[in-house]
Design an enzyme around this catalytic site. Structure first.
Site, short mmCIF file in Angstrom:
data_model
loop_
_atom_site.label_atom_id
_atom_site.label_comp_id
_atom_site.label_asym_id
_atom_site.label_seq_id
_atom_site.Cartn_x
_atom_site.Cartn_y
_atom_site.Cartn_z
N ARG A 48 0.87 -1.18 0.00
CA ARG A 48 0.00 0.00 0.00
C ARG A 48 0.91 1.23 0.00
O ARG A 48 1.75 1.38 0.88
CB ARG A 48 -0.88 -0.01 1.24
N GLU A 56 -11.81 5.38 -5.05
CA GLU A 56 -12.20 3.96 -5.04
C GLU A 56 -12.41 3.42 -6.45
O GLU A 56 -12.73 4.17 -7.38
CB GLU A 56 -13.48 3.78 -4.21
N ARG A 93 -1.05 -5.14 4.54
CA ARG A 93 -0.34 -4.59 3.39
C ARG A 93 0.91 -3.84 3.88
O ARG A 93 0.85 -3.11 4.87
CB ARG A 93 -1.25 -3.63 2.62
#
Ligand code: ZN
Length: 199
Positions: A48, A56, A93
């Site tokens: 990430r 999104e 992540r």
């Protein structure tokens, strides 16, 4: 004095470790792009991007951000500065600043976290619980934040400018948005600055 030298060198090395980023903590190939700010690196797992946020994936802007990441990273070698404070987020992540490869070493002018913000596909969100300070991504580089932007705006206003406008120069790097065209700026709700009068 001679016997002091190794200690002095060690101190310098430690200090450098504190003040500079370490862009070579992991090197691997991007094998899958999940969205603009999330992808998988072979041999490591899911990454990430630290301190940036893309729209999104159920939005057009989100898919455009993912396409930007695919075009730059998919199938390519990346270098990762992995967060030393948290390491992984709640989703497992790895929180990273990502650098493109330059003939086998990290290209510190090509900080992908910064690039995706400059491109207009992400905004800065400075989470204080990781080691990174996004403002440094612009300060440490010789490239000006407005480089490559046809027009710029701020997340804190609704005006867009020519990059060399006096008001554009007052926008802090972490608030800066890059537009590739005036139509893009207008489509995002921005109106022309009355000082520099962009089209
Ligand atoms: Zn202006």
């Amino acid at each position: 004095m001679r016997q002091l030298q190794p200690a002095a060198v060690l101190v310098v090395v430690i200090l450098m470790g504190c003040v500079t980023s370490a862009p070579d903590e992991f090197r691997g190939t991007v094998i899958k792009v999940v969205d603009g700010d999330t992808f998988d690196v072979d041999g490591l797992g899911r990454v990430r991007l630290a301190d940036v946020d893309c729209p999104e994936m159920d939005t057009e802007a989100g898919r455009a951000a993912a396409n930007y990441t695919i075009s730059w990273l998919f199938g390519r070698t990346v270098w990762l500065d992995i967060d030393d404070l948290r390491g992984r987020d709640d989703y497992g992540r790895w929180i990273c600043v990502v650098y493109l490869d330059d003939n086998g070493s990290p290209n510190q002018e090509m900080n992908f976290n910064r690039m995706i913000v400059d491109s207009g596909h992400a905004v800065v969100r400075d989470f204080k619980d990781n080691e990174f300070n996004p403002a440094e991504w612009w300060n440490l580089s010789s490239i000006q934040p407005v480089g490559g932007c046809a027009y710029v705006g701020s997340v804190k206003s609704s005006k867009y400018h020519y990059p060399d406008c006096e008001w554009a120069r007052k926008i802090s790097p972490s608030n800066l948005i890059c537009f590739s065209s005036s139509s893009e700026a207008r489509s995002k709700g921005y109106t022309p600055c009355r000082v520099c009068k962009p089209p």
